[in-house]
Design an enzyme around this catalytic site. Sequence first.
Site, PDB file in Angstrom:
ATOM      1  N   GLU A   1       3.468 -23.082  25.935  1.00 38.11           N
ATOM      2  CA  GLU A   1       4.376 -24.181  26.269  1.00 38.11           C
ATOM      3  C   GLU A   1       5.217 -23.855  27.501  1.00 38.11           C
ATOM      4  O   GLU A   1       5.469 -24.730  28.335  1.00 38.11           O
ATOM      5  CB  GLU A   1       5.267 -24.512  25.068  1.00 38.11           C
TER       6      GLU A   1
ATOM      7  N   ASP B   1      -3.086 -22.162  28.281  1.00 34.44           N
ATOM      8  CA  ASP B   1      -3.684 -21.165  27.382  1.00 34.44           C
ATOM      9  C   ASP B   1      -3.779 -19.803  28.055  1.00 34.44           C
ATOM     10  O   ASP B   1      -3.462 -18.763  27.451  1.00 34.44           O
ATOM     11  CB  ASP B   1      -5.090 -21.605  26.966  1.00 34.44           C
TER      12      ASP B   1
END
Length: 637
Positions: free
Chosen positions: A486, A549
């Site tokens: 995030e 990711d």
Amino acid sequence: MSQNKTTATQDFYEYVNHDWLEEAIIPGDKPAINSFAFLAEKIEELLMHDVKKIATGEIKIDSKELQAFKDFYQLVSDGKTRDSIGVAPLITRLARINNLHSIGDWAKQMPDWILSGYPCPFTIDVNSDMKQADTYGIYLSPTSLILPDTTYYTDEHPNKEELLAVYKKMMLELFALIGFNTEYAETIVDDTIAFDQTLVPFMKSAEESADYAKAYNPRTLNDIKDYHPLLQLEQVFGTLLHQDPKTIIVTEPVYFENLQKMITHDTFNQMKHWMISAYVRSFSSILTEDFRQTASQYNLALSGAAEHISQEKHYFYLATGQFDQVIGNYYAHHYFGKAAKDDVQEMVEQMIQIYQNRLTKNTWLDDKTKEKAILKLSTLGIHVGYPEKIPDIYSLYQTVSKQDGGTLIDNVEKFERLTREYYFNRYLQKVDRNEWEMSADTVNAYYHPQYNVIVFPAAILQAPFYDFNQSRSANYGGIGAVIAHEISHAFDNNGAKFDEFGNLNNWWSDADLTHFEALTKQMIDQFDDIPFGNGKTNGTLTVSENIADAGGLSCALEAAQLEKDYNPAELFENWARIWRQKAQEQYTDLLLAIDVHAPTKLRANLQVKNLDAFHELYQTTEQDPMYLAPEKRISIW
């Protein structure tokens, strides 16, 4: 358990998840089972049990919002009354669409039409202004299509005709339940599909929409008026906002520049029939049980789920969907511990420090860009567990109970109108950066580029993502990587276009931006055109999530390496574990077309290939499928 013959260097995802993949069963009413859905099922069971006790008074009410939820749930779960009322309320409301005689007739009542929730070929909503993120602006966007994406409308798409056939069959059955004769129903459905297809050439695909900065296209009121003079859109905005807006943000200009081609005197009846179909579907969850089950046929075909959800689950979803943050707040305060909140908060702060160190040592950013990146990171808002308070909108939801003459339909309509009025009244008001857009009982997390905040609801802070009882390295492979994922969104191909205030603003030097775009292209290529399901992956559609990711896992690895009990195998294996999934074929195909996330197996396998530590641990060689040459390993952040 069957013997796992796959090695870590052949297929890491299969190596870690082999037994689970063989034994896991997709629930009949779900399109897939995965780590997120598994946790969601557990929370769902827990809350369904508690909601019943709230409804019967066994659990005491401690807020007016929870009381309104209790009254609403009692209306939702009163299937007997709903069946006795039948479809009469829908027939009454359809008369308003049938009574339209011209575009001008429709335009005169459009402000109330929108507030009342009637279908329209476009949507008007209030959200933070991308270039003035502390203030709410007004947005004009296209409606949604029948099929999931514009790519489904090509003649070569294998599911197009089948899905449209299911849709037509479902709508004819719904119209039969309403009492329409077959010939009239056929005309409505054929016109609905025809009108829907006239919108397709002017709408963006999921891939095109993935670059969301391109949705910022400010226009003047005169520009909006010119889109379709007969609709009197300038008066519509003035009435809804109680003032004339200086700027309207148009998300897809091509669509609105062609609005006069789509809405004409010749297509008006087609559009009316499209509205009727859309309105009938919108009532599918609040009428009779027969109506609900009939109306779910299309979604079942689209997702591949084998059966309808039960009535009991339907009642739960419908009621908690209306009061999601009320129930999320209840869940967090009853089932989320302070120790976990503090521990995760510490992990977040540690990840931010690691990111700051990485930015400081970065070799390809110039000093000015680096300074702006670190500033953005230093102003990042952190929300863990649950919000300090739920949004004010929930205090407006006062349910009129059955005892006081209330019905489910009347309450739903009242709540929806209140919600629309509430958001329109926010226009030009200041944004509350602390307001959550996800309830605390949601198994997920998010970064909001216009608020520059990261949010980790209580529900995701459980195994396999996070557990006091699993090693610190395993936790870094789970929630640690999610946290850093995030944070990475602040610097992905979308988030990097917004500054520390959340404003759409280029803070990069030309050279740095060119270098970043080259790295982004590498990530696109790594995930592009890989055979999966019945199709191939789209690296452009999924690039922002893949960048996140990559940053998330590499930062989590660095944090774990600082621990005394660092165990790389536990970190990598839990990373693969959180992405395990079994899905119906149709659902896999759907996600390939519209999901900005890569298939979970590829998220697990391709990202570890980019890390030297993985290859060192498992001693990969050039002969191994999991091997990736050092010069091809991508590192952005």
